[in-house]
Enzyme design. Structure first.
Site, short mmCIF file in Angstrom:
data_model
loop_
_atom_site.label_atom_id
_atom_site.label_comp_id
_atom_site.label_asym_id
_atom_site.label_seq_id
_atom_site.Cartn_x
_atom_site.Cartn_y
_atom_site.Cartn_z
N PHE A 255 -3.42 -8.32 10.40
CA PHE A 255 -3.35 -7.76 11.76
C PHE A 255 -4.93 -7.55 12.21
CE2 PHE A 255 -5.22 -3.20 12.67
CZ PHE A 255 -4.04 -2.94 13.66
N HIS A 256 -5.72 -7.37 11.75
CA HIS A 256 -7.71 -7.21 12.02
C HIS A 256 -7.50 -8.28 12.34
CE1 HIS A 256 -7.90 -2.87 11.04
NE2 HIS A 256 -7.49 -3.80 9.70
N ASP B 277 -7.42 -9.25 6.65
CA ASP B 277 -5.85 -8.17 6.70
C ASP B 277 -5.41 -9.07 7.73
OD1 ASP B 277 -4.59 -6.68 8.41
OD2 ASP B 277 -5.55 -5.31 6.96
N TYR C 84 0.85 -1.15 0.01
CA TYR C 84 0.03 0.19 -0.49
C TYR C 84 0.74 0.96 -0.69
CZ TYR C 84 -4.20 2.68 1.40
OH TYR C 84 -5.22 3.54 1.16
N GLU D 134 0.70 -4.01 4.39
CA GLU D 134 -0.24 -2.77 4.95
C GLU D 134 0.48 -2.18 5.31
OE1 GLU D 134 -5.26 -0.63 5.18
OE2 GLU D 134 -4.21 -2.63 5.51
N GLU E 205 -13.86 -5.09 3.58
CA GLU E 205 -13.04 -5.34 4.31
C GLU E 205 -12.89 -5.67 5.62
OE1 GLU E 205 -8.97 -2.83 5.01
OE2 GLU E 205 -7.81 -4.24 5.63
N HIS F 83 -4.96 -8.58 3.07
CA HIS F 83 -3.53 -7.81 3.41
C HIS F 83 -2.84 -8.50 4.80
CE1 HIS F 83 -6.15 -3.84 2.57
NE2 HIS F 83 -5.58 -4.03 1.64
N GLU G 60 -11.97 0.07 15.13
CA GLU G 60 -12.38 0.70 13.68
C GLU G 60 -13.78 0.29 13.09
OE1 GLU G 60 -8.45 0.44 11.52
OE2 GLU G 60 -7.54 -0.88 12.99
MN MN Z 1 -6.35 -3.77 5.63
#
Ligand code: MN
Length: 289
Positions: free
Chosen positions: A185-186, A183, A6, A245, A150, A209, A156
């Site tokens: 991370f999430h 993703d 990204y 990302e 996403e 991601h 968030e």
């Molecule tokens: Mn993401």
């Protein structure tokens, strides 16, 4: 596997000019550049023609990313907000097509980052969002664009937090050009089993991601098992891009929205960021094939 990054990794503000990053990411070993589409409505068509020419010159595939502002909230119960969002998407879809960008991913089903002060109506907002997304998806199809919903962690967003919720949403929208974006991370916050979540998403997964739990670029020897993630992606015949990302530097609107309050690399010089990204691309290519 097609590996991407990204462009906001290098930026302090959303949007900005991604064109100079096309040659850079090619030199660093990437196949894909994800472009922040936030300010596409402010740009003339010639900007997108230049972007397309540069991506063809270097053989870099472009993907789009957008964290919708509250004024573009597609889960809003205010008709004016939804109408404004649709006008915005229509404009940027046309420009994305000029640039040769065939996908847009992010919290397109709502807005980002969510302000929880006004309360949450998850079921009601999700219903509204699904109906609006059918309209936006049909619009996107006119420009040959696929939309990736996403799943975001609870801090968030609230409409889609898990792969399972993303899958249910996408099935309800029921359009061939609407898919899931996961993703790591999430997922690291929300999923019981990250690998199973990817497997269960299967054919509906449009893009992945990747990032460490602290959003550093993927590395060997961390708590994330990149080899195993690569195995699952191969098992489900994933053909989409794997886009890192990373967010590692503080400052600007990007740092504030992502809540980066310290530099995660040794410093924030361009050379330091470039070498961390390039090393991570080489590592992912090695372990994911
Ligand atoms: Mn993401």
């Amino acid at each position: 596997m097609k590996i991407g990054i990204y462009c906001s990794y290098w930026e302090k503000e959303w949007g900005g000019n991604p064109i100079p990053f096309i040659k850079k990411v090619k030199d660093l070993g990437f196949d894909v550049l994800e472009v922040a589409c936030a300010d596409f409505d402010q740009r003339p068509d010639s900007f997108f023609e230049e972007m397309r020419a540069e991506s063809l010159k270097y053989g870099i595939e472009l993907t789009g990313g957008y964290g919708p502002i509250p004024a573009h909230n597609t889960a809003s119960k205010e008709e004016a907000t939804v109408a404004r969002a649709i006008r915005f998407y229509r404009d940027i879809f046309r420009k994305m097509q000029i640039a040769g960008i065939k996908s847009l991913g992010g919290a397109l089903y709502s807005y980002w980052p969510v302000d929880y002060a006004s309360g949450v109506d998850k079921e009601g907002d999700t219903r509204v969002s699904i109906e609006n997304m059918k309209v936006i998806a049909d619009l996107a199809a006119e420009y040959d664009i696929t939309l990736y919903m996403e799943a975001l962690n609870r801090f968030e967003g609230y409409v889609i937090n898990t792969a399972k919720e993303a899958l249910a949403y996408v099935k309800e929208v029921d359009r061939p050009n609407v898919k899931v974006l996961l993703d790591t991370f999430h997922m690291n916050i929300e999923e019981d089993n990250l690998l199973e979540a990817i497997r269960e998403t299967g054919d509906y997964l449009g893009e992945l991601h990747v990032g460490e739990a602290n959003r550093r670029p993927p590395l060997a020897g961390t708590l994330m098992s990149w080899e195993k993630i690569g195995e699952i992606l191969n098992e489900i015949d994933f053909s989409g891009p794997v886009v890192m990302e990373p967010f590692v530097t503080k400052g600007g609107k990007v740092g504030a929205d992502i809540k980066v309050w310290r530099n995660l690399l040794s410093d924030d010089r361009m050379e330091t960021l470039d070498s961390a990204a390039g090393n991570s691309a080489a590592y992912l290519k090695k372990v994911m094939g």
